[in-house]
Write a protein that holds these residues in place. Structure first.
Motif, PDB file in Angstrom:
ATOM      1  N   GLY A   4      -2.113 -18.719 -10.405  1.00 52.85           N
ATOM      2  CA  GLY A   4      -1.389 -19.809 -11.051  1.00 52.85           C
ATOM      3  C   GLY A   4       0.113 -19.634 -11.082  1.00 52.85           C
ATOM      4  O   GLY A   4       0.837 -20.544 -11.478  1.00 52.85           O
ATOM      5  N   LEU A   5       0.609 -18.465 -10.665  1.00 51.46           N
ATOM      6  CA  LEU A   5       2.052 -18.230 -10.697  1.00 51.46           C
ATOM      7  C   LEU A   5       2.779 -19.169  -9.737  1.00 51.46           C
ATOM      8  O   LEU A   5       3.877 -19.630 -10.032  1.00 51.46           O
ATOM      9  CB  LEU A   5       2.366 -16.770 -10.359  1.00 51.46           C
ATOM     10  N   SER A   6       2.161 -19.486  -8.619  1.00 52.91           N
ATOM     11  CA  SER A   6       2.764 -20.434  -7.674  1.00 52.91           C
ATOM     12  C   SER A   6       2.963 -21.798  -8.321  1.00 52.91           C
ATOM     13  O   SER A   6       3.965 -22.471  -8.076  1.00 52.91           O
ATOM     14  CB  SER A   6       1.893 -20.585  -6.432  1.00 52.91           C
ATOM     15  N   MET A  14       8.449 -20.559  -0.754  1.00 49.49           N
ATOM     16  CA  MET A  14       7.471 -19.792  -1.503  1.00 49.49           C
ATOM     17  C   MET A  14       6.312 -19.466  -0.565  1.00 49.49           C
ATOM     18  O   MET A  14       5.662 -20.364  -0.053  1.00 49.49           O
ATOM     19  CB  MET A  14       7.012 -20.637  -2.687  1.00 49.49           C
ATOM     20  N   VAL A  15       6.111 -18.195  -0.330  1.00 51.12           N
ATOM     21  CA  VAL A  15       5.047 -17.731   0.551  1.00 51.12           C
ATOM     22  C   VAL A  15       4.210 -16.727  -0.219  1.00 51.12           C
ATOM     23  O   VAL A  15       4.745 -15.841  -0.868  1.00 51.12           O
ATOM     24  CB  VAL A  15       5.638 -17.033   1.804  1.00 51.12           C
ATOM     25  N   THR A  16       2.902 -16.876  -0.176  1.00 53.53           N
ATOM     26  CA  THR A  16       2.056 -15.910  -0.869  1.00 53.53           C
ATOM     27  C   THR A  16       1.348 -15.033   0.144  1.00 53.53           C
ATOM     28  O   THR A  16       0.837 -15.504   1.144  1.00 53.53           O
ATOM     29  CB  THR A  16       1.006 -16.602  -1.750  1.00 53.53           C
ATOM     30  N   MET A  17       1.364 -13.760  -0.118  1.00 55.38           N
ATOM     31  CA  MET A  17       0.571 -12.788   0.615  1.00 55.38           C
ATOM     32  C   MET A  17      -0.513 -12.359  -0.362  1.00 55.38           C
ATOM     33  O   MET A  17      -0.572 -12.852  -1.467  1.00 55.38           O
ATOM     34  CB  MET A  17       1.424 -11.588   1.035  1.00 55.38           C
ATOM     35  N   ASP A  18      -1.341 -11.422   0.039  1.00 60.73           N
ATOM     36  CA  ASP A  18      -2.403 -10.994  -0.860  1.00 60.73           C
ATOM     37  C   ASP A  18      -1.859 -10.398  -2.150  1.00 60.73           C
ATOM     38  O   ASP A  18      -2.366 -10.659  -3.218  1.00 60.73           O
ATOM     39  CB  ASP A  18      -3.311  -9.973  -0.170  1.00 60.73           C
ATOM     40  N   ASP A  19      -0.807  -9.592  -2.042  1.00 65.26           N
ATOM     41  CA  ASP A  19      -0.340  -8.879  -3.229  1.00 65.26           C
ATOM     42  C   ASP A  19       1.126  -9.143  -3.572  1.00 65.26           C
ATOM     43  O   ASP A  19       1.674  -8.515  -4.454  1.00 65.26           O
ATOM     44  CB  ASP A  19      -0.587  -7.376  -3.066  1.00 65.26           C
ATOM     45  N   THR A  20       1.778 -10.063  -2.863  1.00 64.00           N
ATOM     46  CA  THR A  20       3.159 -10.407  -3.207  1.00 64.00           C
ATOM     47  C   THR A  20       3.389 -11.908  -3.068  1.00 64.00           C
ATOM     48  O   THR A  20       2.695 -12.583  -2.322  1.00 64.00           O
ATOM     49  CB  THR A  20       4.194  -9.682  -2.297  1.00 64.00           C
ATOM     50  N   LEU A  21       4.380 -12.388  -3.794  1.00 55.87           N
ATOM     51  CA  LEU A  21       4.805 -13.782  -3.721  1.00 55.87           C
ATOM     52  C   LEU A  21       6.291 -13.746  -3.380  1.00 55.87           C
ATOM     53  O   LEU A  21       7.064 -13.080  -4.056  1.00 55.87           O
ATOM     54  CB  LEU A  21       4.587 -14.462  -5.075  1.00 55.87           C
ATOM     55  N   THR A  22       6.692 -14.432  -2.311  1.00 54.35           N
ATOM     56  CA  THR A  22       8.101 -14.501  -1.941  1.00 54.35           C
ATOM     57  C   THR A  22       8.697 -15.767  -2.539  1.00 54.35           C
ATOM     58  O   THR A  22       8.152 -16.848  -2.360  1.00 54.35           O
ATOM     59  CB  THR A  22       8.273 -14.514  -0.413  1.00 54.35           C
ATOM     60  N   VAL A  23       9.805 -15.595  -3.266  1.00 51.05           N
ATOM     61  CA  VAL A  23      10.447 -16.707  -3.961  1.00 51.05           C
ATOM     62  C   VAL A  23      11.866 -16.879  -3.430  1.00 51.05           C
ATOM     63  O   VAL A  23      12.675 -15.956  -3.518  1.00 51.05           O
ATOM     64  CB  VAL A  23      10.498 -16.457  -5.485  1.00 51.05           C
TER      65      VAL A  23
END
Length: 102
Positions: free
Chosen positions: A88-90, A1-10
């Motif tokens: 909070g999605l993470s 799980m990697v977060t960028m400013d406008d996307t979350l990689t799952v």
């Protein structure tokens, strides 16, 4: 799980042809700790991938259009991108993956 400013990689491990659709659990795959997504759809013509995309969106409480496949079209181990994830999605994702969902 990697977060960028406008996307979350799952990272996701898809289990096609399951008796019942389910999102939850952990699989340590090639992309790191992955969320297990079991789907009824068979692994034919991208149907399991599409079912997994929709199940992931539903489990995370986002529109299906906000979730797209980034890698792994022909693999059970996939990377999905979630556009503009809510704060909070993470944490929601971590609870689903690590089994501490209340």
């Amino acid at each position: 799980m990697v977060t960028m400013d406008d996307t979350l990689t799952v990272a996701v491990r898809v289990k096609p042809g399951a008796s019942r659709a389910r999102v939850g659990g952990r699989f340590d795959g090639p992309h790191g700790p992955a969320l297990v997504v079991a789907v009824n759809a068979p692994a034919v013509d991208g149907r399991a991938t599409e079912a997994a995309r929709r199940a992931l969106a539903d489990a995370l409480g986002v529109r299906p259009a906000a979730v797209s496949l980034r890698a792994g079209a022909a693999s059970r181990d996939k990377l999905f991108l979630v556009e503009r994830p809510a704060p909070g999605l993470s944490d929601v994702l971590r609870r689903l993956r690590d089994g501490s969902a209340g």
